[in-house]
Design a protein around this motif. Structure first.
Motif: not given
Ligand code: HEC
Length: 183
Positions: A5-7, A50-51, A99-101
């Motif tokens: 997710i960070s990317e 993260d949020v 859930t894609q994310i």
């Protein structure tokens, strides 16, 4: 493909700054490539990632909806409400969309399950289109095996789906319709 997710968040930030740069400074020469090609996540970006990840539903929440819609799908077909059955098949996918994310690495496995078991060329979809309950029963039971195959492969062999004794939503399952009525 994004690994986490960070990317994704970093990419949006980088993309956003590039777009802003282009529109506000059209005559600026192209910047010299920096030494490091990989953007480093500032602490705030990681916290935001993260949020987003923790705030969106993961597999357990999505699966609850998948399972209930799957039960409804069966009873709709059994009652002759084939459009409702087709609709419930689409709803199963909607429950897993987040859930894609939140589960980027696991999502392709779910996606390939959907294509094989619920997609246009699947036995379930063909049975719905043909209003063929005999073919539907067979395809439905094969799909249950595939649900449980993924549970075992994911370390959850104790989550064993069985056919429900009744639907989960109070709807008219005997309303007569064609799968094609579900636009
Ligand atoms: C791509 C793999 C995969 C497929 C396909 C899959 N599941 Fe799951 N399922 C999981 C995982 C992983 C969990 C555990 C999730 C967790 O707790 O993090 C789970 C959990 C569940 C749960 C318990 C969650 C709850 O809140 O009650 C149910 C019920 C369930 N799945 C039903 C189904 C049904 C029905 C199907 C098929 C129509 C299906 N699953 C297909 C991976 C899968």
């Amino acid at each position: 493909m994004f690994k986490n997710i960070s990317e994704i968040v970093i990419s949006f930030v980088v993309l956003g700054s590039l777009v802003t740069g282009c529109s506000s400074q059209p005559t600026q020469p192209a910047p010299t490539p920096s030494a490091s090609a990989t953007p480093v996540a500032p602490a705030a970006t990681t916290a935001l990632a993260d949020v987003i990840k923790n705030g969106l539903p993961g597999y357990s929440v999505g699966m609850r909806g998948v399972s209930d819609s799957f039960d409804n799908m069966y009873y709709a077909a059994k009652g002759g409400n084939w459009a409702l059955s087709a609709y419930m098949s689409n709803v199963m996918r909607d429950y897993m969309s987040p859930t894609q994310i939140t589960r980027i690495k696991d999502y392709p496995q779910w996606d390939s399950f959907v294509k094989g078991n619920l997609g246009d060329n699947s036995a379930l979809k063909k049975a719905m289109d043909a209003k063929d309950m005999v073919a539907f029963e067979k395809a439905y039971s094969d799909t249950i095996d595939n649900c449980n195959g993924c549970h075992s492969a994911s370390g959850f062999k104790f989550i064993k789906k069985i056919k429900a004794s009744g639907p989960k939503a109070n709807l008219d399952y005997s309303f007569q319709s064609n799968a094609s009525d579900n636009k």
